[in-house]
Design a protein around this motif. Structure first.
Motif, PDB file in Angstrom:
ATOM      1  N   ALA A 185     -11.652  16.106  -6.897  1.00  0.00           N
ATOM      2  CA  ALA A 185     -11.024  17.042  -5.901  1.00  0.00           C
ATOM      3  C   ALA A 185     -10.696  16.374  -4.424  1.00  0.00           C
ATOM      4  CB  ALA A 185     -12.484  17.861  -5.325  1.00  0.00           C
ATOM      5  N   SER A 186     -11.472  15.448  -4.231  1.00  0.00           N
ATOM      6  CA  SER A 186     -10.830  14.678  -3.022  1.00  0.00           C
ATOM      7  C   SER A 186      -9.390  13.840  -3.244  1.00  0.00           C
ATOM      8  CB  SER A 186     -11.982  13.439  -2.716  1.00  0.00           C
ATOM      9  OG  SER A 186     -11.583  12.371  -1.594  1.00  0.00           O
ATOM     10  N   ASP A 187      -9.405  13.272  -4.477  1.00  0.00           N
ATOM     11  CA  ASP A 187      -8.366  12.704  -4.647  1.00  0.00           C
ATOM     12  C   ASP A 187      -7.132  13.595  -5.004  1.00  0.00           C
ATOM     13  OD1 ASP A 187      -8.846  10.045  -4.947  1.00  0.00           O
ATOM     14  OD2 ASP A 187      -9.407  10.138  -7.096  1.00  0.00           O
ATOM     15  N   SER A 188      -7.329  14.856  -5.566  1.00  0.00           N
ATOM     16  CA  SER A 188      -6.246  15.841  -5.590  1.00  0.00           C
ATOM     17  C   SER A 188      -5.601  16.285  -4.336  1.00  0.00           C
ATOM     18  CB  SER A 188      -6.890  17.256  -6.474  1.00  0.00           C
ATOM     19  OG  SER A 188      -7.746  17.851  -5.501  1.00  0.00           O
ATOM     20  N   PHE A 189      -6.238  16.285  -3.163  1.00  0.00           N
ATOM     21  CA  PHE A 189      -5.620  16.607  -1.857  1.00  0.00           C
ATOM     22  C   PHE A 189      -4.980  15.744  -1.198  1.00  0.00           C
ATOM     23  CE2 PHE A 189      -9.099  19.955  -2.469  1.00  0.00           C
ATOM     24  CZ  PHE A 189      -8.226  20.985  -2.066  1.00  0.00           C
ATOM     25  N   GLY A 190      -5.069  14.434  -1.847  1.00  0.00           N
ATOM     26  CA  GLY A 190      -4.476  13.283  -1.263  1.00  0.00           C
ATOM     27  C   GLY A 190      -5.171  12.465  -0.195  1.00  0.00           C
ATOM     28  N   SER A 191      -6.452  12.259  -0.524  1.00  0.00           N
ATOM     29  CA  SER A 191      -7.273  11.683   0.394  1.00  0.00           C
ATOM     30  C   SER A 191      -6.834  10.053   0.237  1.00  0.00           C
ATOM     31  CB  SER A 191      -8.676  11.597  -0.011  1.00  0.00           C
ATOM     32  OG  SER A 191      -9.118  12.809  -0.085  1.00  0.00           O
ATOM     33  N   THR A 192      -6.792   9.071   1.349  1.00  0.00           N
ATOM     34  CA  THR A 192      -6.651   7.834   1.118  1.00  0.00           C
ATOM     35  C   THR A 192      -8.087   7.108   0.610  1.00  0.00           C
ATOM     36  OG1 THR A 192      -7.627   7.328   3.433  1.00  0.00           O
ATOM     37  CG2 THR A 192      -5.169   7.549   3.014  1.00  0.00           C
ATOM     38  N   THR A 193      -8.215   6.049   0.078  1.00  0.00           N
ATOM     39  CA  THR A 193      -9.257   5.340  -0.398  1.00  0.00           C
ATOM     40  C   THR A 193     -10.467   5.401   0.714  1.00  0.00           C
ATOM     41  OG1 THR A 193      -7.720   3.912  -1.710  1.00  0.00           O
ATOM     42  CG2 THR A 193     -10.330   3.224  -1.679  1.00  0.00           C
ATOM     43  N   LYS A 196     -11.656   8.975   1.326  1.00  0.00           N
ATOM     44  CA  LYS A 196     -12.675   9.178   0.423  1.00  0.00           C
ATOM     45  C   LYS A 196     -13.942   8.689   0.448  1.00  0.00           C
ATOM     46  CE  LYS A 196     -11.553   7.900  -3.886  1.00  0.00           C
ATOM     47  NZ  LYS A 196     -10.899   7.391  -5.235  1.00  0.00           N
TER      48      LYS A 196
ATOM     49  N   ARG B 109       0.127   9.809  -3.041  1.00  0.00           N
ATOM     50  CA  ARG B 109      -0.850  10.388  -2.119  1.00  0.00           C
ATOM     51  C   ARG B 109       0.003  11.528  -1.258  1.00  0.00           C
ATOM     52  NH1 ARG B 109      -2.371   6.262   1.250  1.00  0.00           N
ATOM     53  NH2 ARG B 109      -0.587   7.352   2.623  1.00  0.00           N
ATOM     54  N   ARG B 112       0.940  14.537  -3.488  1.00  0.00           N
ATOM     55  CA  ARG B 112      -0.323  15.520  -3.857  1.00  0.00           C
ATOM     56  C   ARG B 112      -0.786  16.368  -2.531  1.00  0.00           C
ATOM     57  NH1 ARG B 112      -4.182  10.950  -6.301  1.00  0.00           N
ATOM     58  NH2 ARG B 112      -3.850  11.166  -8.456  1.00  0.00           N
ATOM     59  N   ARG B 113      -0.493  15.717  -1.265  1.00  0.00           N
ATOM     60  CA  ARG B 113      -0.949  16.638  -0.057  1.00  0.00           C
ATOM     61  C   ARG B 113       0.085  17.683  -0.007  1.00  0.00           C
ATOM     62  NH1 ARG B 113      -2.095  12.068   4.516  1.00  0.00           N
ATOM     63  NH2 ARG B 113      -4.228  11.588   3.630  1.00  0.00           N
ATOM     64  N   PHE B 120     -11.323  23.703  -9.644  1.00  0.00           N
ATOM     65  CA  PHE B 120     -12.168  23.016 -10.775  1.00  0.00           C
ATOM     66  C   PHE B 120     -13.236  24.018 -11.513  1.00  0.00           C
ATOM     67  CE2 PHE B 120     -10.529  19.877  -8.091  1.00  0.00           C
ATOM     68  CZ  PHE B 120     -10.400  18.896  -8.831  1.00  0.00           C
ATOM     69  N   PHE B 126     -17.841  20.334  -1.883  1.00  0.00           N
ATOM     70  CA  PHE B 126     -18.695  18.911  -1.254  1.00  0.00           C
ATOM     71  C   PHE B 126     -19.937  19.545  -0.786  1.00  0.00           C
ATOM     72  CE2 PHE B 126     -13.937  18.040  -0.668  1.00  0.00           C
ATOM     73  CZ  PHE B 126     -14.033  16.994  -1.508  1.00  0.00           C
ATOM     74  N   TYR B 137     -10.755  20.843   4.371  1.00  0.00           N
ATOM     75  CA  TYR B 137     -10.578  19.485   3.727  1.00  0.00           C
ATOM     76  C   TYR B 137      -9.432  18.900   3.820  1.00  0.00           C
ATOM     77  CZ  TYR B 137     -11.547  14.920   1.539  1.00  0.00           C
ATOM     78  OH  TYR B 137     -11.660  13.914   1.139  1.00  0.00           O
ATOM     79  N   ILE B 141      -7.689  15.576   6.119  1.00  0.00           N
ATOM     80  CA  ILE B 141      -7.283  14.468   5.451  1.00  0.00           C
ATOM     81  C   ILE B 141      -5.825  14.177   5.859  1.00  0.00           C
ATOM     82  CG2 ILE B 141      -9.067  14.076   3.970  1.00  0.00           C
ATOM     83  CD1 ILE B 141      -6.805  14.656   1.777  1.00  0.00           C
TER      84      ILE B 141
END
Ligand code: ATP
Ligand code: MG
Lengths: 278, 454
Positions: A185-193, A196, B109, B112-113, B120, B126, B137, B141
């Motif tokens: 979920a975090s990745d799918s929104f485009g978080s940086t490492t 995240k 990245r 995706r944004r 899911f 979270f 969220y 970000i």
């Protein structure tokens, strides 16, 4: 089977240590000097305080960090320690435990994070941690002396080595056991490492990390007691002296004081972990 | 929702020969597939798992494409290849002209944004963040200012009907509410494409039906391109403009719900569709709705026209006073007649091109009759008009009835074939029918309105 030559493992380790101590002498001496002063001022600071003031501070901390029950228990336990005349050794043991834990956390959490994120690092570090934890505690005392000399610095250093595995291991574990869908979920929104890590992985692994810190504190306490053998002083020193003078009563008193400390530290850190879980 | 096959809208997502092989040296798996080895043979021989094998299809702008198949058929793997939560072993994913597989880490990245949001199966909220913090969220970000992102998050919460729940933690919410939060979180970033991996599978049947209806309604407003995954045929029929059927990582058929039901491409699809064997049980009587206003033979054309206008219809059935069906009258013909001052509806009624079926006519065959778009009349043995059937009401009735029916034994959502097949073929007519009645009528109304507007 006389014809099989004995493996000179001990010699090898000793020569390795010799080389290391020579090479690092300047560095270790500097560290030793700095820490010695740090420890001394800490012990003097806390020890110089009237005992009831320190007791109130500790009970207050227990109340803030944990709850009323733990605070009341701490008050009774600490008063008992004062009553049997072990206040000063208790303070110096506490200082050693807290310093060692602090150092273990400072190094252990970053290592644990790397282990949580990198499979390769985790595979390398896992057997090392197992090895470190199964090694008898006494063994760590010996090499510390050539590096840092007799006394509390050596005690702290061997304590750090002995007690650091749980923080590393449980930090890694805490990150690894996060539900994979949350990471997705975090990745799918485009978080940086970094995003995240800070917004998802660390907050979610916090309860596990706290459990690791709790274990580290417990190990540190047991090691600090053993480290009395190389001159760490404190409650361990009291036990050591009782052994040498064959005075079981004194030995048990000091032992009970250690148990009380262990219970207080354990309850406080457990309560913090439980609070994070909510 | 538009029908991508008919309209000339542009392809938003193009999947081109996507492969995903799990294991060491996955490339070898593709070679073996090309040599004609089956999934199982490759697993035994090379210890490679074929997740997705040579999948190609397009998703058009504003379209909802449902990917469905049994457990393990590679649906989740495929949807994760689209936003590269999994790296495809081979193939291209082209989204709005950009080949996603060629993007580097940072570009991906940013892409995706901008483009994607994902919902899911187990919600993936979270747990350490409140509902509104979860929903914002995506914006957080991206570095959107706190006030703005809070406002937009609250808006999406309103959109999904969770006004006032922002400060709760996900743990305090029911399953349906959690997935609304998941949906709100996905909508807040205003993505072009929604990826939904079994988004409703974890919900109990009643809530699930609600959520399906709401997503359909919501999508009428926000008009997203949706890739929706399910292992449930009823859900696929209901949600999909088109359905992609997968088996063992491969696509076996792509088509509209009607095409899938009426013209199954392979035996596999047929077996799958056979699970909706409720079509055998249901008859015209079960899916028909009350005849809407009818014109009587002695009505004047203007009266008939007014009846049509009042209920927004483009045609009307003509009956005798007794209720006996005479024929059908289109608005066009009626208007013509009115202009020519014809006296009775009777004279202009179309008596030839009317499809009428008996009450016990099987629903399965009704499909082909309905494809023209004209409603079908249902009459009793005396030719008395009892009801009408439109295309929308068949599909609605099918999914509603089927779902309501096995609502009670839905506990194992893993496998569509055994959840439906055997137990439904043994269904007593009465059970399935009574469950179908009310919802079918509602949905049919909605479908007709759409037709009338078009
Ligand atoms: N990380 C992985 N490693 C190895 N094999 C995997 C992995 N992920 C999926 N697979 C395999 O790929 C195949 C497709 O799995 P996938 O999860 O895409 O199926 P699915 O259609 O989503 O099924 P379900 O309905 O159970 O969610 C399965 O055989 C699965 O075992
Ligand atoms: Mg899946």
């Amino acid at each position: 089977m006389e014809w099989i030559p004995r493996l000179p493992l001990a010699q090898w380790i000793e020569s390795l240590l010799d080389v290391l101590t020579d090479a690092l002498a300047g560095l270790t001496r500097a560290i030793s000097a700095v820490m010695q002063t740090g420890i001394r001022s800490f012990v003097n600071g806390l020890g110089g305080m009237p005992w009831w003031l320190l007791l109130l501070i500790l009970v207050g901390l227990a109340f803030v960090l944990a709850d009323r029950k733990v605070a009341i228990g701490s008050a009774i336990g600490l008063f008992f320690i004062w009553n049997i005349g072990l206040w000063d050794p208790m303070v110096s043991t506490l200082v050693l435990v807290l310093l060692a834990t602090f150092i273990a956390i400072v190094f252990g959490i970053p290592l644990g994070i790397i282990g949580g994120l990198s499979d390769r690092f985790y595979i390398v570090i896992k057997p090392i941690l197992d090895f470190m934890q199964t090694m008898p505690a006494f063994v760590y005392l010996i090499p510390a002396i050539p590096f840092f000399g007799l006394g509390s610095v050596s005690a702290i250093m061997s304590t750090v080595i002995f007690s650091i595995p749980p923080v590393i291991r449980l930090t890694s574990l805490g990150i690894r056991q996060i539900d994979h869908e949350l990471i997705e979920a975090s990745d799918s929104f485009g978080s940086t490492t970094m995003q995240k890590l800070l917004k998802v992985q660390l907050p979610l692994s916090l309860p596990t990390v706290m459990a690791g810190i709790n274990q580290t504190i417990m190990l540190a306490l047991s090691m600090v007691v053993i480290a009395a053998m190389i001159g760490a002083g404190g409650l361990g020193g009291e036990v050591w002296r009782a052994i040498q003078r064959l005075r079981p009563g004194d030995g048990f008193e000091a032992g009970i004081a250690v148990v009380i400390m262990a219970i207080i530290l354990d309850r406080i850190t457990q309560r913090i972990a439980a609070r994070d879980r909510k | 929702m538009s029908d991508g096959t008919e309209t000339q809208s542009k392809a938003r997502i193009q999947l081109r020969n996507i492969y995903k092989i799990f294991g060491k040296n996955p490339q070898r798996g593709i070679d073996l597939l090309n040599k004609g080895l089956s999934k199982d043979e490759i697993l035994n021989k090379a210890k490679l798992v074929v997740g997705v094998s040579d999948v190609s299809f397009d998703i058009f702008e504003g379209e909802t494409v449902v990917v469905m198949g049994l457990s393990g058929s590679g649906k989740s793997t495929l949807i994760r290849c689209v936003n590269r939560l999994m790296e495809p072993t081979a193939g291209q994913v082209i989204v709005d002209g950009v080949d996603v597989t060629k993007l580097n880490h940072d570009e991906l990245r940013d892409f995706r944004r901008k483009k994607f949001s994902m919902v899911f199966q187990s919600f993936a909220l979270f747990p350490h963040r409140t509902v509104v913090e979860n929903v914002e969220y995506g914006l957080e970000i991206q570095g959107v200012e706190p006030e703005e992102r809070r406002e937009r998050a609250l808006n999406s919460l309103k959109l999904v009907g969770l006004d006032g729940w922002g400060d709760h933690y996900p743990a305090n919410l029911s399953g349906g509410m959690k997935q609304r939060v998941g949906l709100a979180r996905a909508l807040t970033v205003d993505p072009d494409v929604l990826l939904m991996d079994e988004a409703f599978s974890a919900l109990d049947p009643l809530i699930r039906t609600d959520m399906q209806d709401e997503l359909i309604a919501l999508n009428d407003r926000v008009q997203k391109t949706i890739m929706f995954i399910t292992h449930d045929l009823d859900e696929a029929l209901k949600m999909g403009d088109r359905i992609v059927l997968m088996k063992d990582g491969e696509v076996v058929q792509v088509g509209t719900p009607e095409e899938i039901l009426t013209r199954p491409a392979t035996e596999y699809v047929e077996r799958f569709v056979a699970n909706v064997d409720i079509t055998k049980v249901l008859t015209a009587e079960d899916v028909m709705k009350r005849p809407r206003p009818v014109a009587y033979v002695k009505d004047g054309p203007r009266v008939a026209l007014r009846k049509m206008r009042e209920s927004g219809l483009s045609g009307i059935f003509v009956v005798r006073q007794s209720g006996e069906l005479v024929g059908h009258l289109s608005a066009e013909r009626a208007a013509d007649a009115a202009r020519k001052e014809d006296k009775w509806v009777d004279e202009v009624t179309d008596r030839e091109h009317v499809s009428s079926v008996p009450l016990d006519y099987p629903v399965r065959q009704l499909f082909s009759l309905c494809t023209s778009g004209n409603p079908v009349a249902v009459v009793d043995e005396n030719q008395i008009l009892k009801g009408i059937v439109v295309r929308g009401s068949i599909i609605a009735a099918l999914s509603e009835a089927n779902q309501d029916y096995h609502g009670s034994d839905e506990s194992a959502p893993a496998d569509a074939s055994n959840s439906a097949g055997s137990d439904l073929s043994g269904t007593e007519d009465g059970v399935a029918v009574s469950a179908a009645d009310a919802p079918a009528e509602l949905s049919a109304d909605a479908a007709e309105e759409k037709e009338a507007n078009a």
